[in-house]
Design an enzyme around this catalytic site. Structure first.
Site, short mmCIF file in Angstrom:
data_model
loop_
_atom_site.label_atom_id
_atom_site.label_comp_id
_atom_site.label_asym_id
_atom_site.label_seq_id
_atom_site.Cartn_x
_atom_site.Cartn_y
_atom_site.Cartn_z
N HIS A 1 21.17 47.94 50.30
CA HIS A 1 21.78 48.08 51.31
C HIS A 1 22.64 46.89 51.70
O HIS A 1 22.00 45.73 51.86
CB HIS A 1 20.83 48.46 52.73
CG HIS A 1 22.04 48.86 53.83
ND1 HIS A 1 21.47 48.45 55.13
CD2 HIS A 1 23.12 49.31 53.81
CE1 HIS A 1 22.38 48.76 55.94
NE2 HIS A 1 23.33 49.39 55.28
N ASP B 1 40.37 47.15 37.87
CA ASP B 1 41.27 47.72 37.02
C ASP B 1 41.30 46.85 35.59
O ASP B 1 40.46 45.62 35.52
CB ASP B 1 42.65 47.66 37.74
CG ASP B 1 43.60 46.27 38.13
OD1 ASP B 1 43.06 45.36 37.22
OD2 ASP B 1 44.26 46.48 38.83
N TYR C 1 39.36 37.81 45.09
CA TYR C 1 38.58 37.39 43.61
C TYR C 1 37.42 36.45 44.51
O TYR C 1 36.19 36.55 43.76
CB TYR C 1 39.86 36.22 43.06
CG TYR C 1 40.50 36.99 42.36
CD1 TYR C 1 40.56 37.90 41.71
CD2 TYR C 1 42.10 36.24 42.39
CE1 TYR C 1 41.77 38.77 40.96
CE2 TYR C 1 43.08 36.95 41.76
CZ TYR C 1 42.85 38.09 40.98
OH TYR C 1 44.12 38.63 40.38
N ASP D 1 28.48 52.53 52.90
CA ASP D 1 28.06 52.22 54.06
C ASP D 1 28.97 52.39 55.37
O ASP D 1 29.00 51.88 56.40
CB ASP D 1 27.96 50.61 54.20
CG ASP D 1 26.62 50.20 55.07
OD1 ASP D 1 25.97 50.89 55.58
OD2 ASP D 1 26.77 49.09 55.40
N MET E 1 42.44 45.89 47.35
CA MET E 1 43.30 44.75 46.83
C MET E 1 44.74 44.65 47.63
O MET E 1 45.32 45.65 47.21
CB MET E 1 43.51 44.03 45.32
CG MET E 1 44.08 42.84 45.18
SD MET E 1 44.36 42.14 43.41
CE MET E 1 42.69 41.73 43.16
N TYR F 1 46.98 46.97 41.19
CA TYR F 1 46.22 47.04 42.35
C TYR F 1 45.32 48.29 42.30
O TYR F 1 44.92 48.64 43.60
CB TYR F 1 47.22 47.33 43.57
CG TYR F 1 48.05 46.09 43.63
CD1 TYR F 1 47.64 44.82 44.15
CD2 TYR F 1 49.44 46.12 43.18
CE1 TYR F 1 48.43 43.59 44.30
CE2 TYR F 1 50.17 44.92 43.37
CZ TYR F 1 49.61 43.81 43.80
OH TYR F 1 50.57 42.64 43.87
#
Length: 150
Positions: free
Chosen positions: A22, A30, A118, A69, A79, A136
């Protein structure tokens, strides 16, 4: 092959998903993302490859077994487009549709600036590299829990 499991889920991916706890995070990347170099800095330490499928297809497979979650917080980060943080490219709209379908209700993503993405990715449990060619198409998923009796 196993019954009732999406065939896109490899043994390595299933191991990683099962091993996550959890609050652990997974990067769905990508084809342009520096998956190998970032993955070396994660908990798992190596990239998991789904090179032959798109990010939405990979996410659908992952969400068939991974709880998000979302009851506690937005649990999928996207992103941001450089210079246009509120722009939602088509790839991100498709990902949002997969999240909403898996959750059975709207579960909006949150935005992460590219360089922050990143840095956050380096702290993830693992990186899953897809064959997604659109820009993206990078996301961070936070694992949730499965309640007793489910």
């Amino acid at each position: 092959m196993l019954k009732n499991l999406d065939p896109a889920l490899s043994a390595d991916l299933l191991y990683a998903l099962k091993s996550m706890g959890h609050g652990d995070t997974l990067v769905l990347a990508d084809a342009n993302f520096p998956s190998d170099s970032i993955a070396r800095q994660t908990v798992l330490g190596k990239v998991i490859r789904m090179d032959n499928i798109s990010a939405p297809r990979a996410l659908k497979a992952i969400l068939s077994v991974l709880p998000l979650d979302t009851p506690l917080q937005p649990s999928v980060g996207r992103m941001e487009v450089i210079g246009k943080p509120d722009e939602i490219p088509e790839i991100q709209k498709e990902i949002q549709a997969e999240i909403d379908a898996a959750e059975g209700q709207p579960a909006p993503m949150y935005a992460i600036e590219r360089h922050a993405f990143y840095e956050t990715a380096k702290k993830a449990y693992c990186v899953v590299a897809t064959g997604e060619l659109r820009f993206y198409g990078c996301f961070i998923l936070t694992k949730g829990v499965i309640p007793p009796g489910s």
